[in-house]
Scaffold this motif. Structure first.
Motif, mmCIF file in Angstrom:
data_model
loop_
_atom_site.group_PDB
_atom_site.id
_atom_site.type_symbol
_atom_site.label_atom_id
_atom_site.label_comp_id
_atom_site.label_asym_id
_atom_site.label_seq_id
_atom_site.Cartn_x
_atom_site.Cartn_y
_atom_site.Cartn_z
ATOM 1 N N SER A 1 61.681 26.679 43.862
ATOM 2 C CA SER A 1 61.102 27.722 42.836
ATOM 3 C C SER A 1 61.610 29.034 43.130
ATOM 4 O O SER A 1 62.031 30.332 44.256
ATOM 5 C CB SER A 1 59.494 27.621 42.864
ATOM 6 N N HIS A 2 61.625 28.976 41.813
ATOM 7 C CA HIS A 2 61.374 31.008 41.356
ATOM 8 C C HIS A 2 60.932 31.967 42.281
ATOM 9 O O HIS A 2 60.569 33.124 41.940
ATOM 10 C CB HIS A 2 62.527 31.255 40.158
ATOM 11 N N ASN A 3 59.880 31.576 42.150
ATOM 12 C CA ASN A 3 58.517 32.293 41.988
ATOM 13 C C ASN A 3 58.360 32.462 43.500
ATOM 14 O O ASN A 3 58.769 31.732 44.133
ATOM 15 C CB ASN A 3 56.416 30.910 41.239
ATOM 16 N N LEU A 4 58.148 33.569 43.955
ATOM 17 C CA LEU A 4 57.468 34.234 45.169
ATOM 18 C C LEU A 4 56.300 34.316 45.869
ATOM 19 O O LEU A 4 55.842 34.478 44.941
ATOM 20 C CB LEU A 4 58.056 35.677 45.409
ATOM 21 N N LYS A 5 56.278 33.641 46.919
ATOM 22 C CA LYS A 5 55.464 33.568 47.790
ATOM 23 C C LYS A 5 55.178 34.414 48.783
ATOM 24 O O LYS A 5 56.362 33.844 49.352
ATOM 25 C CB LYS A 5 54.066 31.824 47.929
ATOM 26 N N HIS A 6 54.002 35.134 49.444
ATOM 27 C CA HIS A 6 55.262 35.990 50.908
ATOM 28 C C HIS A 6 56.384 36.618 50.179
ATOM 29 O O HIS A 6 57.012 36.860 51.859
ATOM 30 C CB HIS A 6 54.152 35.398 51.542
ATOM 31 N N GLY A 7 56.494 37.002 49.502
ATOM 32 C CA GLY A 7 58.141 37.420 49.410
ATOM 33 C C GLY A 7 58.966 36.759 49.700
ATOM 34 O O GLY A 7 60.053 37.010 49.356
ATOM 35 N N LYS A 8 58.882 35.929 49.974
ATOM 36 C CA LYS A 8 59.651 34.085 49.826
ATOM 37 C C LYS A 8 59.979 33.450 48.619
ATOM 38 O O LYS A 8 58.429 33.416 47.977
ATOM 39 C CB LYS A 8 59.592 33.934 50.872
ATOM 40 N N GLN A 9 60.673 32.492 48.025
ATOM 41 C CA GLN A 9 60.301 31.299 48.020
ATOM 42 C C GLN A 9 60.574 30.399 48.024
ATOM 43 O O GLN A 9 60.429 29.865 49.521
ATOM 44 C CB GLN A 9 61.918 31.366 47.213
ATOM 45 N N CYS A 10 59.494 29.474 47.672
ATOM 46 C CA CYS A 10 59.364 28.597 47.828
ATOM 47 C C CYS A 10 60.052 26.953 47.765
ATOM 48 O O CYS A 10 60.887 27.132 46.849
ATOM 49 C CB CYS A 10 57.924 28.008 47.133
ATOM 50 N N CYS A 11 60.086 26.559 49.007
ATOM 51 C CA CYS A 11 60.817 24.672 48.612
ATOM 52 C C CYS A 11 59.696 23.965 48.553
ATOM 53 O O CYS A 11 58.578 23.806 49.498
ATOM 54 C CB CYS A 11 61.676 24.783 50.505
ATOM 55 N N LEU A 12 59.856 23.216 47.085
ATOM 56 C CA LEU A 12 58.642 21.984 47.012
ATOM 57 C C LEU A 12 59.510 21.020 47.262
ATOM 58 O O LEU A 12 60.287 20.453 46.887
ATOM 59 C CB LEU A 12 58.330 22.325 45.803
ATOM 60 N N HIS A 13 58.727 20.092 48.148
ATOM 61 C CA HIS A 13 58.455 18.811 47.736
ATOM 62 C C HIS A 13 57.702 17.498 47.613
ATOM 63 O O HIS A 13 56.760 17.503 47.748
ATOM 64 C CB HIS A 13 58.574 18.409 49.518
ATOM 65 N N SER A 14 58.181 16.814 46.785
ATOM 66 C CA SER A 14 57.477 15.993 45.775
ATOM 67 C C SER A 14 57.927 14.775 46.610
ATOM 68 O O SER A 14 59.130 13.676 46.624
ATOM 69 C CB SER A 14 57.338 15.873 44.328
ATOM 70 N N TYR A 15 56.185 14.132 46.484
ATOM 71 C CA TYR A 15 56.107 12.480 46.697
ATOM 72 C C TYR A 15 55.610 11.840 46.013
ATOM 73 O O TYR A 15 54.937 12.062 44.826
ATOM 74 C CB TYR A 15 55.367 12.465 48.089
ATOM 75 N N ALA A 16 55.915 10.234 46.343
ATOM 76 C CA ALA A 16 55.080 9.658 45.175
ATOM 77 C C ALA A 16 55.054 8.001 45.994
ATOM 78 O O ALA A 16 55.990 7.856 46.389
ATOM 79 C CB ALA A 16 55.494 8.901 43.788
ATOM 80 N N LYS A 17 53.263 7.981 46.153
ATOM 81 C CA LYS A 17 53.169 6.666 46.759
ATOM 82 C C LYS A 17 52.289 6.015 46.675
ATOM 83 O O LYS A 17 51.419 5.889 45.823
ATOM 84 C CB LYS A 17 52.273 7.348 48.108
ATOM 85 N N GLU A 18 52.474 4.463 46.039
ATOM 86 C CA GLU A 18 51.304 3.307 45.895
ATOM 87 C C GLU A 18 50.715 2.771 46.392
ATOM 88 O O GLU A 18 50.931 2.745 47.905
ATOM 89 C CB GLU A 18 52.868 2.297 44.989
#
Length: 208
Positions: free
Chosen positions: A99-116
């Motif tokens: 993500s380009h959005n900064l949090k605490h001065g760092k970029q976020c690495c977003l992991h997305s999951y889907a579970k049935e």
């Protein structure tokens, strides 16, 4: 830096990013709305967040946690029950994104999951959320995302006009496509219809 990376590539980023993991839980359903509109085989559980936006269970990983450990811990806190029977694994992974959005001065690495999960489990989760440690604070409630489109264009298309946090809307649409909860034609039609639906409901619109 690439926007989309593999789960394996994300490990190499280490201290350069903040890791976050979120999981979409969905279940098969049967039945008809008002006895005449098919529910379209599946329903998705989604949260109302503290900021008024919609999102999925999950959050920031603690130091030393894998993406799956993080999302399972967050689900336990937000859903108010043990996740042993439906724990998220690497097999449930959808995508990883920088993500380009900064949090605490760092970029976020977003992991997305889907579970049935089965419908009984989903109903249990809807109830247990009320006892979760985050209920009334970070989590204000849960709801189901309708995957059907009504004759007047409401249903899933209208739902897509809600405010989603970060990449939650992308995660929803990606999971629906990859897990084949809707056909590609149905999904595209709903997305296009959502651009035409207003959130104001007249008496005529409400009559279906």
């Amino acid at each position: 830096m690439k926007i989309y990376i593999t789960r394996e590539e994300s490990v190499q980023l280490k201290d350069h990013v903040i890791y976050a993991s979120h999981a979409m839980l969905y279940a098969p359903v049967t039945g008809k709305l008002f006895g005449k509109y098919d529910l379209n085989n599946y329903t998705v559980m989604i949260q109302m967040r503290f900021d008024g936006s919609l999102g999925f269970p999950g959050g920031i990983a603690d130091k030393g946690e894998t993406p799956e450990m993080a999302v399972n811990r967050e689900m336990h806190e937000e859903l108010g029950c043990s996740v042993d029977k439906f724990a998220v694994t690497s097999h449930d992974h959808l995508f990883t994104k920088i993500s380009h959005n900064l949090k605490h001065g760092k970029q976020c690495c977003l992991h997305s999951y889907a579970k049935e999960v089965d419908l009984e489990t989903l109903r249990h989760l809807e109830k247990s959320t009320l006892t979760g440690s985050d209920y009334g604070l970070e989590v204000l409630g849960v709801m189901r995302c309708p995957l059907y489109t009504l004759p007047n264009g409401w249903g899933f298309p209208a739902f897509l006009n809600h405010r989603f946090i970060a990449d939650s809307k992308e995660q929803l649409l990606y999971a629906i496509r990859e897990r084949k909860l809707l056909s590609q034609i149905e999904l595209q039609a709903a997305v296009e219809k959502s651009k035409q639906v207003t959130m104001f409901v007249s008496v005529q619109d409400a009559d279906i």
